[in-house]
Design an enzyme around this catalytic site. Structure first.
Site, PDB file in Angstrom:
ATOM      1  N   ASN A  84       0.824  -1.223   0.000  1.00 39.04           N
ATOM      2  CA  ASN A  84       0.000   0.000   0.000  1.00 39.04           C
ATOM      3  C   ASN A  84       0.857   1.272   0.000  1.00 39.04           C
ATOM      4  O   ASN A  84       0.372   2.352   0.286  1.00 39.04           O
ATOM      5  CB  ASN A  84      -0.944  -0.001   1.212  1.00 39.04           C
ATOM      6  CG  ASN A  84      -0.191   0.094   2.535  1.00 39.04           C
ATOM      7  OD1 ASN A  84       1.038   0.001   2.568  1.00 39.04           O
ATOM      8  ND2 ASN A  84      -0.912   0.263   3.620  1.00 39.04           N
ATOM      9  N   HIS A  90       3.443   1.942   1.997  1.00 37.83           N
ATOM     10  CA  HIS A  90       4.054   2.381   3.265  1.00 37.83           C
ATOM     11  C   HIS A  90       5.573   2.216   3.225  1.00 37.83           C
ATOM     12  O   HIS A  90       6.090   1.306   2.577  1.00 37.83           O
ATOM     13  CB  HIS A  90       3.427   1.694   4.487  1.00 37.83           C
ATOM     14  CG  HIS A  90       3.748   0.258   4.690  1.00 37.83           C
ATOM     15  ND1 HIS A  90       2.783  -0.729   4.749  1.00 37.83           N
ATOM     16  CD2 HIS A  90       4.925  -0.394   4.895  1.00 37.83           C
ATOM     17  CE1 HIS A  90       3.349  -1.893   4.972  1.00 37.83           C
ATOM     18  NE2 HIS A  90       4.663  -1.723   5.060  1.00 37.83           N
ATOM     19  N   GLU A 139       2.130   4.475   7.419  1.00 40.18           N
ATOM     20  CA  GLU A 139       0.985   4.062   6.619  1.00 40.18           C
ATOM     21  C   GLU A 139       0.371   5.264   5.895  1.00 40.18           C
ATOM     22  O   GLU A 139       0.704   6.417   6.214  1.00 40.18           O
ATOM     23  CB  GLU A 139      -0.052   3.413   7.551  1.00 40.18           C
ATOM     24  CG  GLU A 139       0.429   2.128   8.237  1.00 40.18           C
ATOM     25  CD  GLU A 139       0.307   0.888   7.340  1.00 40.18           C
ATOM     26  OE1 GLU A 139       0.428   1.008   6.102  1.00 40.18           O
ATOM     27  OE2 GLU A 139       0.096  -0.206   7.905  1.00 40.18           O
TER      28      GLU A 139
END
Ligand code: GLP
Length: 228
Positions: free
Chosen positions: A127, A129, A134
């Site tokens: 994703n 990160h 995050e």
């Protein structure tokens, strides 16, 4: 960007950079990462003559509530793949068992200020990160307690052994702590990383894709086997 055929070639490339930086005396403080991406990199180092005995290291992150002795801790990962095989001057990993986590974060950040990173190795999550920053994390963030996303918990829980439950929180260097390093080397191999690397190469900085904050750094080497 450096396009390579496979992770092994990527590890060769990192090795050459590290060797040169060590020889030129430009590498004293080294930022390290965990994850399967780093295994060939550390294997190459441990099989080599590289001398790290004057080097201070900082790891990016650690799970909260997992003892260093657990096989699931990042401390164990580093011991197994690097620290048990190579001598370093001093190695640092955030202590996810610290009684006062805020204090631990502040102390880690203070150490980083005292020993500014010459070079930071990075992987990337599916994703986008980096470390455990995050989506949504501020580019001004320093070492902090991070809440892991469902996506990260799903991907990373595959590596958890002995029925130990994956923690939902971790200590992580922030985006600012990372981008303060003089030089960054990001490695990404395999299709699962395609979206994240595409976002980086598109060139728009957005907190939805933490990896894109690296665009504000002037010395980033991206090593990938992806044709984008
Ligand atoms: C974890 C780490 C990251 C790492 C990522 C990718 O989430 N906190 O620093 O980049 O895993 O791991 P892998 O290399 O196994 O794909």
């Amino acid at each position: 960007m450096k396009k390579v055929e496979n992770p092994q070639q990527g590890a060769e490339h990192v090795y050459q950079i590290i060797k040169e930086e060590l020889e030129n005396g430009r590498l004293n403080v080294l930022g390290l990462a965990t994850g399967s991406t780093m295994i060939p990199v550390y294997n190459k180092w441990t099989e080599s003559e590289l001398d790290f005995s004057n080097i201070v290291t900082f790891n990016l992150d650690e799970y909260i509530g997992i003892p260093a002795s657990s096989p699931n801790s990042y401390a164990s990962f580093m011991n197994e793949h690097l620290f048990d095989k190579k001598e370093f001057r001093k190695t640092n990993i955030p202590d996810g068992m610290a009684e006062d986590l805020e204090e631990e974060c502040a102390a880690y950040e203070e150490l980083l200020e005292e020993y500014p990173l010459d070079l930071q190795l990075l992987g990337v999550g599916e994703n986008g990160h980096i470390a455990f920053n995050e989506p949504g994390t501020s580019p001004d963030s320093v070492t902090h307690v991070a809440q892991l996303t469902e996506s990260t918990l799903g991907v990373n829980s595959q590596y958890f052994e002995n029925d130990e439950k994956i923690p939902e929180t971790a200590l992580t260097m922030g985006i600012k702590s990372i981008t303060d390093a003089k030089k960054l080397i990001l490695l990404a191999f395999g299709e699962k990383k395609r979206v994240a690397i595409t976002k980086l190469l598109e060139g728009n900085v957005t907190s939805e894709w933490p990896i894109t904050h690296l665009l504000n750094h002037k010395d980033v080497i991206v090593i990938t086997d992806l044709e984008i």
